[in-house]
Scaffold this active site. Structure first.
Site, PDB file in Angstrom:
ATOM      1  N   GLY A  35     134.472  26.986  -4.197  1.00 42.10           N
ATOM      2  CA  GLY A  35     134.862  28.088  -3.330  1.00 42.10           C
ATOM      3  C   GLY A  35     136.361  28.305  -3.427  1.00 42.10           C
ATOM      4  O   GLY A  35     137.043  27.702  -4.260  1.00 42.10           O
ATOM      5  N   ALA A  36     136.869  29.173  -2.566  1.00 44.36           N
ATOM      6  CA  ALA A  36     138.287  29.516  -2.615  1.00 44.36           C
ATOM      7  C   ALA A  36     139.167  28.325  -2.250  1.00 44.36           C
ATOM      8  O   ALA A  36     140.287  28.193  -2.754  1.00 44.36           O
ATOM      9  CB  ALA A  36     138.563  30.682  -1.668  1.00 44.36           C
ATOM     10  N   LYS A  39     136.096  22.390  -3.828  1.00 46.35           N
ATOM     11  CA  LYS A  39     135.097  22.206  -4.872  1.00 46.35           C
ATOM     12  C   LYS A  39     134.090  21.180  -4.380  1.00 46.35           C
ATOM     13  O   LYS A  39     134.427  20.279  -3.616  1.00 46.35           O
ATOM     14  CB  LYS A  39     135.752  21.738  -6.180  1.00 46.35           C
ATOM     15  CG  LYS A  39     136.666  22.787  -6.797  1.00 46.35           C
ATOM     16  CD  LYS A  39     137.340  22.278  -8.052  1.00 46.35           C
ATOM     17  CE  LYS A  39     138.267  23.345  -8.625  1.00 46.35           C
ATOM     18  NZ  LYS A  39     139.005  22.856  -9.810  1.00 46.35           N
ATOM     19  N   LYS A  53     132.541  17.319  -0.898  1.00 42.04           N
ATOM     20  CA  LYS A  53     133.392  18.515  -0.847  1.00 42.04           C
ATOM     21  C   LYS A  53     134.849  18.068  -0.815  1.00 42.04           C
ATOM     22  O   LYS A  53     135.268  17.367   0.109  1.00 42.04           O
ATOM     23  CB  LYS A  53     133.060  19.343   0.401  1.00 42.04           C
ATOM     24  CG  LYS A  53     133.917  20.591   0.587  1.00 42.04           C
ATOM     25  CD  LYS A  53     133.476  21.336   1.845  1.00 42.04           C
ATOM     26  CE  LYS A  53     134.310  22.574   2.104  1.00 42.04           C
ATOM     27  NZ  LYS A  53     133.854  23.304   3.314  1.00 42.04           N
ATOM     28  N   ASP A 150     130.455  32.823   9.112  1.00 39.62           N
ATOM     29  CA  ASP A 150     130.294  33.111   7.678  1.00 39.62           C
ATOM     30  C   ASP A 150     128.846  32.880   7.260  1.00 39.62           C
ATOM     31  O   ASP A 150     128.583  32.265   6.229  1.00 39.62           O
ATOM     32  CB  ASP A 150     131.240  32.243   6.855  1.00 39.62           C
ATOM     33  CG  ASP A 150     131.460  32.787   5.438  1.00 39.62           C
ATOM     34  OD1 ASP A 150     131.226  34.000   5.231  1.00 39.62           O
ATOM     35  OD2 ASP A 150     131.866  32.006   4.561  1.00 39.62           O
TER      36      ASP A 150
END
Length: 352
Positions: A35-36, A39, A53, A150
């Site tokens: 993701g932004a 990882k 993560k 989200d």
């Protein structure tokens, strides 16, 4: 509190030491998602296959502080809530890098699962089962005063048998406060509630008030996808979709759906956030619809009608895994019994 500018310790967020991960027992395998700000890797912790993560630290002092704040908040929330439709939290550590460890779900993301099915659609009962899983996860979060912010197919993960869904990624989640303004334009445009989108460009850090009903809107968009297996607001860019929803009150079409399902969708994505149902009501509406079309029996497992949080007992198809990998054919391989681990402390040059 550690030395340095605005560096938060877990204690600052009332983080229970029992959730600390000892990095010496953590091994990092292949990367399975990105993701932004982080990882995700398949790995092992004390011989348990897990998802790891690794959060990017950031470059500037301001960015480092912001990432650490967000990391500490995510860890605090993950450690506080447990539910069968939330990805299972195993632990975290902050040094030598910020790491969150969860169960690894090998069924892949809901987005990839639906994409691989197109142009076919899910069976309606399966779609509603997944929707119930999502709604129950959200009901649990909201009961703890947490807004996810989200909710989208990328953050919904399938079990290995593709029988159920679990909600993951609390990176944007935060505690709800009726007196506190919150950052606007948070989330992913295509699934973002209209009240999160501003008519003018906000200055950095500018706040805007909204409440947990933003998640009900996002749920409606995801549920529409489950029923149609199409991209919502097809043909529009992400920004065009957000603009159409916020300023022209455009929504995906609920035509050609059973009236009861159309009512659930249209009530959840109403422009007036206060008029949207809460997730306890959404769960009840979904279960009521299932009862009208087919009472519990061989066609629909009775567990779909049951849940820990609702009057009727709930358990259902759901999703749980942190970014599982797929091969080029779209198939999701089983998690291997053995991966070739590399030492946690030796892997960081490969993680960035």
């Amino acid at each position: 509190m550690e030395s340095g500018p605005r560096l938060y310790s877990f204690d600052h967020f009332n983080f229970d030491p029992k959730w600390f991960i000892d990095p010496k027992h953590l091994y990092v395998g292949p990367r399975i998602g990105e993701g932004a700000h982080a990882k995700v890797y398949e790995g092992k912790y004390k011989n348990q296959i897990v998802a790891i993560k690794i959060v990017h630290k950031g470059d500037s002092t301001e960015e480092i502080a912001k990432r650490e704040d967000r990391f500490a908040r995510e860890v605090a929330m993950l450690s506080r809530v447990q539910h069968k439709n939330l990805v299972k939290f195993i632990g975290a550590c902050k040094e030598p890098v910020m790491v969150i460890v969860t169960e690894l779900l090998s069924g892949g993301t809901l987005r990839k699962y639906l994409l691989n099915m197109r142009p076919q659609c899910l069976d309606t009962h399966v779609a509603i089962g997944f929707a119930l899983d999502i709604a129950r996860a959200m009901e649990c979060l909201h009961s703890h005063g947490i807004i996810h912010r989200d909710l989208k197919p990328d953050n919904l993960l399938l079990t290995e048998d593709h029988g159920s869904v679990k909600l993951a990624d609390f990176g944007l989640a935060r505690e709800e406060s009726l007196t506190e303004m919150m950052t606007a334009e948070t989330g992913t445009y295509r699934w973002m509630a209209p009240e999160l989108y501003s008519t003018v460009t906000l200055r950095q850090g500018e706040k805007k008030h909204y409440n947990h009903k933003v998640d009900a809107y996002s749920f409606a968009i995801v549920f529409w996808e489950l029923l149609h297996n199409k991209v919502p607001f097809e043909g529009m860019s992400n920004l065009q979709a957000a603009y159409a929803a916020a300023f022209k009150n455009v929504r995906p079409s609920a035509d050609h759906l059973p009236e009861e399902l159309a009512i659930i969708l249209t009530s959840c994505w109403q422009e007036d956030a206060n008029a949207r149902p809460n997730f306890t009501q959404i769960i009840q509406m979904l279960i009521n619809y299932l009862y009208t079309v087919s009472p519990p029996g061989p066609a629909i497992p009775s567990r779909i009608f049951t849940s820990e949080n609702t009057v009727l007992p709930p358990e259902s198809p759901g999703t749980s895994s942190l970014m599982a990998k797929r091969d080029d054919t779209g198939d999701t391989p089983r998690v291997k019994d053995e991966i070739k681990p590399i030492g946690f402390l030796c892997c960081f040059s490969q993680c960035y």
